[in-house]
Enzyme design. Structure first.
Site, PDB file in Angstrom:
ATOM      1  N   HIS A  61      81.633 -77.478 -24.755  1.00 12.11           N
ATOM      2  CA  HIS A  61      82.651 -78.443 -25.456  1.00 12.11           C
ATOM      3  C   HIS A  61      82.146 -78.976 -26.757  1.00 12.11           C
ATOM      4  CE1 HIS A  61      85.332 -77.213 -22.209  1.00 12.11           C
ATOM      5  NE2 HIS A  61      86.232 -78.041 -22.599  1.00 12.11           N
ATOM      6  N   ASP A  77      86.066 -89.742 -22.155  1.00 11.18           N
ATOM      7  CA  ASP A  77      87.264 -89.732 -21.920  1.00 11.18           C
ATOM      8  C   ASP A  77      87.736 -88.523 -21.192  1.00 11.18           C
ATOM      9  OD1 ASP A  77      87.305 -92.157 -23.462  1.00 11.18           O
ATOM     10  OD2 ASP A  77      88.350 -90.899 -25.325  1.00 11.18           O
ATOM     11  N   GLU A 110      89.355 -99.388 -26.011  1.00 10.64           N
ATOM     12  CA  GLU A 110      89.263 -98.469 -26.728  1.00 10.64           C
ATOM     13  C   GLU A 110      90.250 -98.468 -27.841  1.00 10.64           C
ATOM     14  OE1 GLU A 110      87.302 -94.200 -25.424  1.00 10.64           O
ATOM     15  OE2 GLU A 110      89.428 -93.954 -25.739  1.00 10.64           O
TER      16      GLU A 110
END
Ligand SMILES: Cc1cc2nc3c(=O)[nH]c(=O)nc-3n(C[C@H](O)[C@H](O)[C@H](O)COP(=O)(O)OP(=O)(O)OC[C@H]3O[C@@H](n4cnc5c(N)ncnc54)[C@H](O)[C@@H]3O)c2cc1C
Length: 410
Positions: free
Chosen positions: A104, A169, A279
């Protein structure tokens, strides 16, 4: 007299077969750049040269950079990786070896041009005992394989009523992959990034040594590998700090149109006790209020936000989360109300969701599934994360650095 043109039939067969083999060999991306002695290694049978393996190892989430490796190792044990790295060191022309977690990265960080990519996920299938995630009897930590996905760490630790403190996240990333970077999410302001929540590591170094390290043992290696971008060794085990897992969360989103007010409230909240996640994010007038990473708003809220966006062009969202469980269920709404006292979001523009802890942590997965169903995952995905320093505190920061430097010099 024997005719000079007569070539024995078996020789022709041998010639054709060996010629075909060499053509096929050339099709195997660039195996020739690896020394042929690699074929005599014990791990030889676990090296793959086929297009599926090479294709996967030369692609990542970013889908922008594509480096072709010579081979991909599908290890079944840590010893396989050690053997490969040792061999690379002994070659007159050492080749690159790169660990690949879940791929990723966005710019080819887990690729190895002409080298060997180690497909870490392959280790997951070969545990003799358990699943590569072991919770300590004290419950203070879990020993986790570097190839494990954080979602699996979450599920395994929850069976003991426990969970790590600091998250990303998105949970379909490997432990080795995020610990090689930092691992940020809304808990970072409280517990630090994931790399600050590791007690010990097992690492295979570039010299093929297998070493255990921590802040007290081989500390240079420990701090080099954590956030080391995969350059200082391959993480095969990490000891992760655990704490009691909450059951549910109150997830609050507040909307601002003024950046200074937004950051002032953000700073106020990080200095306040009692919340576990904070956040910020932006909403632009050309993007939907509910995007793939977070579909937070109900349809009626969404239309309210859209008209506000039309007016301001840009909006700032502050997401704060308060964890709770059975004991605190009665007081949590009051606690949230108190946390919001004195905040200056646009009046009326505060929205709340009540979710299980797992659904909240795994929120980006929902978006991923939607994107995949629309064929929008395997496309180029440029991605930029920025940590915005507080410019108004620049002088403070400068003087702190100077203080530190003068202390270091004395
Ligand atoms: C949709 C999405 C959401 C994301 N959300 C967040 C987020 O909220 N917070 C955040 O901090 N990051 C986030 N990221 C970034 C992500 O954490 C990093 O890209 C991370 O490196 C990906 O992990 P991976 O397992 O896919 O690693 P890979 O991409 O496979 O590898 C990344 C790097 O780590 C190295 N590496 C992999 N395994 C090991 C190992 N066992 N030992 C040593 N080095 C190793 C590789 O060589 C490479 O340099 C997100 C990325 C995506 C695509």
């Amino acid at each position: 007299m024997a005719s000079p043109s007569l070539i024995p039939a078996h020789f022709i067969v041998f010639f054709v077969v060996s010629r075909l083999m060499s053509i096929i060999g050339n099709l195997r991306p660039s195996k020739n750049s690896l020394p042929c002695e690699i074929d005599s290694l014990g791990v030889h049978a676990k090296l793959r040269y086929d297009l599926d393996a090479i294709g996967l190892a030369s692609t990542d989430y970013g889908n922008i950079v594509h480096e072709i490796p010579s081979a991909v190792l599908y290890p079944t044990s840590i010893d396989d990786i050690i053997e490969l790295i040792k061999f690379s060191n002994e070659c007159p022309l050492p080749f690159n070896v790169a660990a690949r977690g879940h791929g990723h990265s966005v710019r080819g960080q887990a690729m190895a041009h002409d080298g060997v990519v180690v497909n870490m996920l392959s280790l997951k299938k070969h545990y003799k005992n358990g699943n590569g995630i072991r919770v300590s009897t004290s419950g203070n930590y879990a020993d986790v394989g570097g190839e494990q996905l954080w979602i699996d760490v979450l599920n395994a630790t929850l069976e003991h009523g426990l969970a790590p403190l600091s998250w990303t996240d998105y949970l379909y990333l490997t432990v080795g992959g995020t610990l090689s970077n930092a691992g940020f999410s809304g808990q970072t302001f409280l517990y630090g990034p994931q790399i600050s929540n590791v007690l010990e590591l097992d690492v295979i170094t570039g010299k093929a040594d297998f070493m255990t390290c921590s802040k007290d043992q081989n500390s240079e290696l420990f701090y080099a590998v954590l956030g080391g971008l995969g350059l200082f060794g391959i993480i095969t085990r990490a000891r992760i700090v655990l704490a009691k897992a909450p059951k549910r969360v109150k997830w609050v989103r507040m909307i601002y149109s003024d950046f200074s007010i937004f950051t002032r409230d953000q700073e106020h909240l990080i200095s306040t006790k009692g919340l576990e996640y904070l956040e910020g994010s932006l909403l632009m007038d050309y993007t939907p209020a509910n995007n793939w990473r977070s579909s937070f708003f109900s349809p009626s809220n969404e239309s309210q936000i859209i008209s506000l966006l039309k007016k301001h062009g840009i909006l700032y969202c502050l997401d704060m989360v308060k964890y709770y469980d059975d004991e605190t269920a009665n007081s949590v709404d009051k606690d949230v109300q108190m946390l919001q006292e004195g905040l200056n979001f646009i009046p009326g523009f505060t929205f709340m969701r009540d979710e299980t802890y797992v659904d909240f942590l795994n929120r980006v997965r929902r978006g991923e599934i939607t994107l995949k169903s629309k064929g929008l995952w395997d496309v180029p995905n440029p991605w930029l994360n920025l940590l915005v320093p507080n410019v108004s505190k620049k002088e403070d920061y400068g003087s702190k650095c100077t203080d530190q430097r003068s202390r270091d010099q004395t």
